[in-house]
Write an enzyme that holds these catalytic residues in place. Structure first.
Site, PDB file in Angstrom:
ATOM      1  N   ALA A  67       0.844  -1.193   0.000  1.00 18.50           N
ATOM      2  CA  ALA A  67       0.000   0.000   0.000  1.00 18.50           C
ATOM      3  C   ALA A  67       0.881   1.246   0.000  1.00 18.50           C
ATOM      4  O   ALA A  67       2.028   1.216   0.438  1.00 18.50           O
ATOM      5  CB  ALA A  67      -0.916  -0.002   1.220  1.00 18.50           C
ATOM      6  N   GLY A 112       0.324  -5.645   0.370  1.00 20.28           N
ATOM      7  CA  GLY A 112      -0.803  -5.797  -0.541  1.00 20.28           C
ATOM      8  C   GLY A 112      -0.418  -6.383  -1.881  1.00 20.28           C
ATOM      9  O   GLY A 112      -1.246  -7.008  -2.543  1.00 20.28           O
ATOM     10  N   GLU A 115      -0.396 -10.036  -1.314  1.00 19.97           N
ATOM     11  CA  GLU A 115      -1.792 -10.442  -1.151  1.00 19.97           C
ATOM     12  C   GLU A 115      -2.529 -10.468  -2.490  1.00 19.97           C
ATOM     13  O   GLU A 115      -3.384 -11.335  -2.716  1.00 19.97           O
ATOM     14  CB  GLU A 115      -2.490  -9.494  -0.168  1.00 19.97           C
ATOM     15  N   GLU A 135       3.743  -6.194   7.338  1.00 10.95           N
ATOM     16  CA  GLU A 135       2.858  -5.317   8.115  1.00 10.95           C
ATOM     17  C   GLU A 135       3.151  -5.347   9.611  1.00 10.95           C
ATOM     18  O   GLU A 135       2.965  -4.345  10.316  1.00 10.95           O
ATOM     19  CB  GLU A 135       1.387  -5.711   7.872  1.00 10.95           C
TER      20      GLU A 135
END
Length: 225
Positions: A67, A112, A115, A135
């Site tokens: 992100a 992300g 992911e 994270e």
């Protein structure tokens, strides 16, 4: 095709190629990019001529480096929650596409980005690819579904180690634990992904969709079901 600012979408002979296109920001995910991604995925979903999707990142350094922290730092806790929910919805849309989706990971696939690759049907990686869910180093957990998709792919213990440590792993390590199907030299990655996409696209679309659906649904049911 719609012209986007943060992604590129092309389609040739039934194969769509979706490129995350913010190379100066290492293809980091921000709100406007997620909005464009949602639009593009819905367009792909509605296009009966598309049989396979190849997802990759622009440039040589990054697939998606997570992100966009510069945007995240400006959000309130409620804004953070909305951003995570938006990402979850879009990644679920990606995973739920009836057609097969190949992730061609050309560089950093962190947070992300990792992911998003997990939401695809399988991953081809460049030798230079780096995977990770860092994270935990920021005092949070993966927010776009990684805590659920990763253990289903590589097993709970390996997934916990990646999530708890936030450690980056190489493409070779990712292949060893079953995160990645195949590894290629950087200059060969897209040709290899396209070759496999062409092979898949040559099969019957109804049977491809049925095969994907039954595999995915069967993972959440007992064998008799």
């Amino acid at each position: 095709m719609v012209v986007y600012s943060s992604i590129e979408l092309t389609c040739t002979d039934g194969i769509a190629r979706l490129t995350i296109n913010r190379p100066k920001a290492l293809n980091a995910l921000n709100t406007s990019l997620l909005e464009e991604l949602s639009h593009a995925l819905n367009a792909i979903k509605a296009d009966e001529s598309i049989r396979v999707l190849v997802l990759t990142g622009a440039g040589e350094k990054s697939f998606i480096a997570g992100a966009d922290i510069s945007e995240i730092n400006t959000l309130s806790p409620l804004g953070d929650k909305k951003f995570a929910q938006t990402g979850q919805e879009i990644f679920s849309l990606l995973q739920g596409l009836a057609i097969p989706v190949i992730a061609a990971v050309n560089g950093y696939a962190l947070g992300g980005g990792c992911e998003m690759a997990l939401a695809c049907d399988f991953i081809y990686a460049s030798e230079k690819a780096i995977f990770g869910l860092p994270e935990i180093n920021l005092g949070v957990i993966p927010g776009f579904g990684g805590t659920q998709r990763l253990p289903r792919l590589i097993g709970a213990n390996m997934a916990k180690e990646m999530i708890f440590t936030g450690r980056h792993i190489t493409a070779a390590e990712a292949k060893e634990i079953g995160l990645v199907n195949k590894i290629f030299a950087p200059e060969e990655l897209m040709a290899a992904a396209t070759e496999t996409a062409k092979l898949i696209a040559s099969k019957g679309k109804a049977s491809l969709c049925a095969a994907k659906q039954t595999v995915n649904q069967g993972l959440n049911a007992d064998l008799q079901t």
